[in-house]
Write a protein that holds these residues in place. Structure first.
Motif, PDB file in Angstrom:
ATOM      1  N   TYR A  84       0.090  14.389  47.511  1.00 20.17           N
ATOM      2  CA  TYR A  84       1.381  14.179  46.848  1.00 20.17           C
ATOM      3  C   TYR A  84       1.864  15.466  46.173  1.00 20.17           C
ATOM      4  O   TYR A  84       3.027  15.871  46.316  1.00 20.17           O
ATOM      5  N   ILE A  85       0.956  16.087  45.435  1.00 18.73           N
ATOM      6  CA  ILE A  85       1.327  17.299  44.701  1.00 18.73           C
ATOM      7  C   ILE A  85       1.605  18.447  45.660  1.00 18.73           C
ATOM      8  O   ILE A  85       2.558  19.221  45.465  1.00 18.73           O
ATOM      9  N   LEU A  86       0.805  18.568  46.723  1.00 16.65           N
ATOM     10  CA  LEU A  86       1.011  19.648  47.691  1.00 16.65           C
ATOM     11  C   LEU A  86       2.334  19.486  48.441  1.00 16.65           C
ATOM     12  O   LEU A  86       3.042  20.474  48.688  1.00 16.65           O
ATOM     13  N   MET A  87       2.680  18.243  48.810  1.00 15.99           N
ATOM     14  CA  MET A  87       3.940  18.046  49.541  1.00 15.99           C
ATOM     15  C   MET A  87       5.129  18.348  48.635  1.00 15.99           C
ATOM     16  O   MET A  87       6.205  18.717  49.111  1.00 15.99           O
ATOM     17  N   PHE A  88       4.929  18.227  47.342  1.00 21.36           N
ATOM     18  CA  PHE A  88       5.949  18.582  46.353  1.00 21.36           C
ATOM     19  C   PHE A  88       5.953  20.097  46.125  1.00 21.36           C
ATOM     20  O   PHE A  88       6.998  20.732  46.063  1.00 21.36           O
ATOM     21  N   TRP A  89       4.770  20.676  46.023  1.00 21.95           N
ATOM     22  CA  TRP A  89       4.599  22.101  45.720  1.00 21.95           C
ATOM     23  C   TRP A  89       5.211  22.999  46.788  1.00 21.95           C
ATOM     24  O   TRP A  89       5.922  23.953  46.473  1.00 21.95           O
ATOM     25  N   VAL A  90       4.936  22.703  48.068  1.00 29.35           N
ATOM     26  CA  VAL A  90       5.375  23.617  49.132  1.00 29.35           C
ATOM     27  C   VAL A  90       6.891  23.653  49.270  1.00 29.35           C
ATOM     28  O   VAL A  90       7.445  24.637  49.765  1.00 29.35           O
ATOM     29  N   ILE A  91       7.577  22.585  48.830  1.00 27.86           N
ATOM     30  CA  ILE A  91       9.038  22.561  48.937  1.00 27.86           C
ATOM     31  C   ILE A  91       9.674  23.647  48.071  1.00 27.86           C
ATOM     32  O   ILE A  91      10.775  24.120  48.361  1.00 27.86           O
ATOM     33  N   LYS A  92       8.982  24.069  47.029  1.00 27.73           N
ATOM     34  CA  LYS A  92       9.564  25.099  46.157  1.00 27.73           C
ATOM     35  C   LYS A  92       9.833  26.395  46.918  1.00 27.73           C
ATOM     36  O   LYS A  92      10.728  27.156  46.558  1.00 27.73           O
ATOM     37  N   PHE A  93       9.077  26.632  47.996  1.00 32.69           N
ATOM     38  CA  PHE A  93       9.263  27.862  48.765  1.00 32.69           C
ATOM     39  C   PHE A  93      10.487  27.806  49.682  1.00 32.69           C
ATOM     40  O   PHE A  93      10.836  28.802  50.305  1.00 32.69           O
ATOM     41  N   GLY A 141      16.924  18.043  39.369  1.00 35.27           N
ATOM     42  CA  GLY A 141      17.826  19.156  39.076  1.00 35.27           C
ATOM     43  C   GLY A 141      17.960  19.399  37.589  1.00 35.27           C
ATOM     44  O   GLY A 141      17.940  20.548  37.122  1.00 35.27           O
ATOM     45  N   ALA A 142      18.075  18.312  36.811  1.00 32.28           N
ATOM     46  CA  ALA A 142      18.217  18.433  35.355  1.00 32.28           C
ATOM     47  C   ALA A 142      16.981  19.056  34.730  1.00 32.28           C
ATOM     48  O   ALA A 142      17.081  19.853  33.787  1.00 32.28           O
ATOM     49  N   LEU A 143      15.808  18.707  35.263  1.00 29.11           N
ATOM     50  CA  LEU A 143      14.587  19.280  34.707  1.00 29.11           C
ATOM     51  C   LEU A 143      14.503  20.776  34.983  1.00 29.11           C
ATOM     52  O   LEU A 143      14.139  21.556  34.099  1.00 29.11           O
ATOM     53  N   PHE A 144      14.849  21.190  36.195  1.00 32.81           N
ATOM     54  CA  PHE A 144      14.812  22.618  36.508  1.00 32.81           C
ATOM     55  C   PHE A 144      15.821  23.392  35.667  1.00 32.81           C
ATOM     56  O   PHE A 144      15.562  24.529  35.255  1.00 32.81           O
ATOM     57  N   VAL A 145      16.976  22.780  35.399  1.00 33.13           N
ATOM     58  CA  VAL A 145      17.958  23.411  34.513  1.00 33.13           C
ATOM     59  C   VAL A 145      17.348  23.607  33.133  1.00 33.13           C
ATOM     60  O   VAL A 145      17.524  24.655  32.490  1.00 33.13           O
ATOM     61  N   PHE A 146      16.607  22.593  32.668  1.00 25.44           N
ATOM     62  CA  PHE A 146      15.962  22.666  31.358  1.00 25.44           C
ATOM     63  C   PHE A 146      14.989  23.839  31.283  1.00 25.44           C
ATOM     64  O   PHE A 146      14.830  24.466  30.230  1.00 25.44           O
ATOM     65  N   PHE A 147      14.340  24.151  32.409  1.00 27.21           N
ATOM     66  CA  PHE A 147      13.388  25.256  32.443  1.00 27.21           C
ATOM     67  C   PHE A 147      14.041  26.590  32.805  1.00 27.21           C
ATOM     68  O   PHE A 147      13.353  27.572  33.074  1.00 27.21           O
ATOM     69  N   GLY A 148      15.375  26.622  32.848  1.00 32.08           N
ATOM     70  CA  GLY A 148      16.074  27.882  33.024  1.00 32.08           C
ATOM     71  C   GLY A 148      16.536  28.196  34.428  1.00 32.08           C
ATOM     72  O   GLY A 148      17.058  29.283  34.687  1.00 32.08           O
ATOM     73  N   PHE A 149      16.384  27.250  35.369  1.00 32.06           N
ATOM     74  CA  PHE A 149      16.836  27.458  36.743  1.00 32.06           C
ATOM     75  C   PHE A 149      18.256  26.907  36.895  1.00 32.06           C
ATOM     76  O   PHE A 149      18.730  26.146  36.053  1.00 32.06           O
ATOM     77  N   LYS A 190      21.341  24.607  38.272  1.00 30.72           N
ATOM     78  CA  LYS A 190      21.478  23.208  38.655  1.00 30.72           C
ATOM     79  C   LYS A 190      21.485  23.061  40.170  1.00 30.72           C
ATOM     80  O   LYS A 190      20.869  22.141  40.718  1.00 30.72           O
ATOM     81  N   GLU A 191      22.151  23.980  40.862  1.00 31.14           N
ATOM     82  CA  GLU A 191      22.256  23.903  42.325  1.00 31.14           C
ATOM     83  C   GLU A 191      20.886  24.057  42.984  1.00 31.14           C
ATOM     84  O   GLU A 191      20.547  23.318  43.911  1.00 31.14           O
ATOM     85  N   GLY A 192      20.095  25.022  42.478  1.00 30.35           N
ATOM     86  CA  GLY A 192      18.763  25.231  43.042  1.00 30.35           C
ATOM     87  C   GLY A 192      17.854  24.045  42.795  1.00 30.35           C
ATOM     88  O   GLY A 192      17.125  23.599  43.685  1.00 30.35           O
ATOM     89  N   GLY A 193      17.901  23.498  41.562  1.00 36.23           N
ATOM     90  CA  GLY A 193      17.060  22.354  41.224  1.00 36.23           C
ATOM     91  C   GLY A 193      17.419  21.114  42.010  1.00 36.23           C
ATOM     92  O   GLY A 193      16.536  20.403  42.509  1.00 36.23           O
ATOM     93  N   GLU A 194      18.734  20.837  42.147  1.00 33.51           N
ATOM     94  CA  GLU A 194      19.146  19.652  42.904  1.00 33.51           C
ATOM     95  C   GLU A 194      18.876  19.823  44.395  1.00 33.51           C
ATOM     96  O   GLU A 194      18.564  18.844  45.080  1.00 33.51           O
ATOM     97  N   ALA A 195      19.000  21.060  44.891  1.00 29.24           N
ATOM     98  CA  ALA A 195      18.665  21.302  46.297  1.00 29.24           C
ATOM     99  C   ALA A 195      17.200  20.987  46.550  1.00 29.24           C
ATOM    100  O   ALA A 195      16.844  20.356  47.557  1.00 29.24           O
ATOM    101  N   PHE A 196      16.330  21.400  45.621  1.00 30.17           N
ATOM    102  CA  PHE A 196      14.899  21.072  45.706  1.00 30.17           C
ATOM    103  C   PHE A 196      14.725  19.555  45.767  1.00 30.17           C
ATOM    104  O   PHE A 196      13.982  19.030  46.614  1.00 30.17           O
ATOM    105  N   GLY A 197      15.403  18.834  44.853  1.00 29.13           N
ATOM    106  CA  GLY A 197      15.286  17.381  44.817  1.00 29.13           C
ATOM    107  C   GLY A 197      15.766  16.717  46.089  1.00 29.13           C
ATOM    108  O   GLY A 197      15.130  15.794  46.606  1.00 29.13           O
TER     109      GLY A 197
END
Length: 322
Positions: free
Chosen positions: A228-237, A276-284, A286-293
């Protein structure tokens, strides 16, 4: 339309409608530039990492089907691995229609094609969910330890309280215990039928205590959550901006996504927005975070739709005698 049918329809339409509304609201409230950036991020996503994520997803589903046997074996049942896997995938597909209906479907399919009494099969699924919930709590603990201050602040700002989930589960366990006490001494009528069902349910739940392969069960549980974590982790790339996110941020996003996915059918609408909202909270952005989601939700949902639909088709074909 009868009241019973109306309730069933509303159970599907309300969560689905909420998800569709959130998608519309998210896109309509964004500027044209933000929508363009979001689409470009998704369009440019490296398919290699999406493929890897799908492989990890399939491995987790297969391991879940394999692990199920360890709970069924103490009761004397040995369903085919293929039937267990297809029951798991069909259940995931059902959850996209009516949240949490998949667990009932899994038990029903095992009854139909492997002659496992529904109450016993469903009892093993409850035991599975308890083990998975403990793993989720472990991931939450690690995420909190790695990002304590920021994650708690985010949960507070979003009005998300994980304690509600713990309280709800405690109430469910309390209600089940009370139900057992009420029907324990039943001798006739409806309560006798309920007692028979609950005894089977309890037998299925107790199977986790009588497993011959406890180490293997624990190993598969750890493997499932690692996938579960790996399938989530690799998407960041797939998103250059998100690629620099550390493990603590990724785990925080994983936890938030896990809580948000229960709000609507399979997380439609809610999941990408929350991530997306969480990534914005960490300084990324909104577009990048929501694209990840959108990429993680869209790819894994498509996998469930394809494998779940094939399972519905192949189960009766491969089990003609049933």
């Amino acid at each position: 339309m009868s009241k019973k049918k109306l309730i069933k329809v509303l159970k599907i339409l309300i969560p689905l409608g909420l998800g569709v509304f959130l998608i519309y609201y998210s896109l309509s409230s964004a500027t044209p530039e933000e929508r363009t950036t979001l689409w470009l991020n998704i369009k440019k996503a490296d398919p290699t990492y999406i493929f890897l994520s799908l492989i990890f997803g399939i491995l987790s589903h297969f391991s879940r089907a394999y692990r199920w046997q360890f709970l069924l074996e103490p009761m004397g049942y040995s369903p085919k691995l293929s039937n267990r896997f297809m029951a798991v995938m069909a259940a995931y597909l059902a959850n996209l229609g009516i949240p949490r209906s998949g667990e009932f479907l899994r038990g029903a399919l095992l009854t139909t094609y492997e002659d496992v009494p529904f109450e016993k099969g469903f009892g093993t699924i409850i035991s599975e969910r308890i083990a998975d919930f403990l793993m989720l709590l472990l991931v939450v603990a690690v995420a909190v330890l790695m990002q304590t201050d920021m994650l708690l602040t985010y949960l507070k700002e979003q009005n998300i309280n994980p304690l509600y989930t713990v309280i709800f589960l405690a109430l469910v366990v309390g209600a089940i215990y009370l139900g057992f006490r009420i029907v324990k001494n039943a001798r006739s009528g409806l309560f006798l039928k309920i007692r028979k069902f609950m005894n089977g349910l309890l037998e299925g739940m107790k199977s986790i205590l009588h497993m011959k392969h406890k180490i293997a069960f624990i190993a598969h549980t750890l493997f499932i959550w690692l996938m579960y974590i790996l399938m989530f982790w690799v998407i960041k790339f797939t998103i250059p901006e998100i690629a620099i996110a550390n493990l603590g941020i990724i785990l925080a996003a994983f936890v938030i996504g896990s809580f948000s996915i229960s709000v609507t059918n399979g997380g439609i609408g809610v999941y990408p927005i929350t991530i997306g909202a969480l990534f914005v909270f960490f300084g990324f952005s909104k577009e990048g975070g929501e694209a990840f989601g959108w990429i993680i939700w869209g790819s894994q949902t498509l996998l469930v739709v394809i494998l779940g639909a094939l399972s519905f088709i192949l189960l009766p074909v491969l089990n003609r005698s049933k």
